[in-house]
Motif scaffolding. Structure first.
Motif, short mmCIF file in Angstrom:
data_model
loop_
_atom_site.label_atom_id
_atom_site.label_comp_id
_atom_site.label_asym_id
_atom_site.label_seq_id
_atom_site.Cartn_x
_atom_site.Cartn_y
_atom_site.Cartn_z
N ASN A 1 0.82 -1.22 0.00
CA ASN A 1 0.00 0.00 0.00
C ASN A 1 0.85 1.27 0.00
O ASN A 1 0.42 2.31 0.49
CB ASN A 1 -0.99 0.02 1.17
CG ASN A 1 -1.97 -1.14 1.10
OD1 ASN A 1 -2.10 -1.80 0.07
ND2 ASN A 1 -2.66 -1.38 2.18
N ASP B 1 -7.62 11.06 -5.68
CA ASP B 1 -8.48 10.02 -6.26
C ASP B 1 -7.66 8.84 -6.77
O ASP B 1 -8.04 7.68 -6.58
CB ASP B 1 -9.33 10.59 -7.39
CG ASP B 1 -10.37 11.59 -6.91
OD1 ASP B 1 -10.74 11.55 -5.71
OD2 ASP B 1 -10.80 12.42 -7.73
N GLN C 1 -6.45 6.75 -3.84
CA GLN C 1 -7.57 5.97 -3.29
C GLN C 1 -7.85 4.77 -4.19
O GLN C 1 -8.03 3.65 -3.70
CB GLN C 1 -8.81 6.84 -3.14
CG GLN C 1 -9.96 6.13 -2.47
CD GLN C 1 -11.13 7.07 -2.23
OE1 GLN C 1 -11.31 8.06 -2.90
NE2 GLN C 1 -11.94 6.72 -1.25
N LYS C 2 -7.87 4.98 -5.48
CA LYS C 2 -8.11 3.89 -6.45
C LYS C 2 -7.03 2.81 -6.31
O LYS C 2 -7.33 1.61 -6.41
CB LYS C 2 -8.11 4.46 -7.86
CG LYS C 2 -8.24 3.44 -8.96
CD LYS C 2 -8.18 4.12 -10.32
CE LYS C 2 -7.77 3.14 -11.39
NZ LYS C 2 -7.46 3.77 -12.64
N LYS D 1 -5.42 2.14 -3.64
CA LYS D 1 -5.40 1.70 -2.23
C LYS D 1 -4.07 2.00 -1.55
O LYS D 1 -3.54 1.21 -0.77
CB LYS D 1 -5.74 0.21 -2.13
CG LYS D 1 -7.14 -0.12 -2.62
CD LYS D 1 -7.41 -1.60 -2.49
CE LYS D 1 -8.82 -2.02 -2.76
NZ LYS D 1 -9.55 -1.55 -3.83
N SER E 1 -1.82 3.92 1.10
CA SER E 1 -1.95 4.57 2.41
C SER E 1 -0.63 5.23 2.86
O SER E 1 -0.61 5.93 3.85
CB SER E 1 -2.40 3.56 3.46
OG SER E 1 -1.48 2.49 3.55
#
Length: 173
Positions: A5, A102, A105-106, A108, A110
């Motif tokens: 991530n 965005d 987020q797409k 994933k 972090s």
């Protein structure tokens, strides 16, 4: 280091910040070999790599849209196939008025590993961005440059109060 991530964010590695450009940054040329190694390691680890490109207006002192100076540095061209995404921005903060949040987020993501120019400006604004809230920000200090070493050191010290400051060696042996 755990890289799940995690994405590598390459901020403003553009011709104008290197030798022969309109605003060369101290040490920018010398960090290119290590940057290419890190890009290769990130690619091997299947880590998303996102290049941020600052575009200025025709009246801007550098990064004039469409100019050679606004393009990603030519030594990164062999690595560009590893860069999954290029995000254009017009502000110091890589999140402001871009699709970066965005995209992360797409994907994933972090945690962001930040490298780039200028430590005291675009790196700082991105690392402390209100649109990046909730992301773990890690500044790779050995892959950042500023107008001079003192400005870089002051910015890194200030950032260390708010985000993780690390070396690329800690993430990519």
């Amino acid at each position: 280091m755990h890289t799940k991530n995690t994405a590598l964010l390459l901020i403003d590695f553009q011709n104008d910040y290197f030798e022969g450009g309109k605003y060369p940054q101290h040490g920018a040329d010398s960090l290119l070999p290590r940057l290419r190694q890190v890009i290769s390691a990130a690619k091997a680890a299947q880590m998303p790599i996102i290049a941020i490109r600052h575009l200025g207006s025709a009246a801007a002192p550098f990064f004039n849209e469409g100019s050679a100076g606004a393009q990603l540095h030519q030594q990164l061209h062999p690595a560009q196939d590893a860069m999954g995404w290029i995000v254009d921005k017009r502000h110091a903060d890589s999140f402001r008025n871009t699709q970066l949040a965005d995209l992360l987020q797409k994907l994933k993501v972090s945690r962001l590993l930040l490298a780039g120019m200028m430590t005291q400006n675009c790196i700082t604004h991105t690392a402390l961005s209100p649109w990046g809230t909730g992301l773990e920000m890690v500044v790779l200090e050995d892959l950042c440059a500023a107008p001079d070493p003192l400005v870089h050191a002051i910015a890194i010290r200030a950032l260390a109060d708010r985000v993780t400051v690390s070396s690329s060696q800690d993430w990519f042996a």
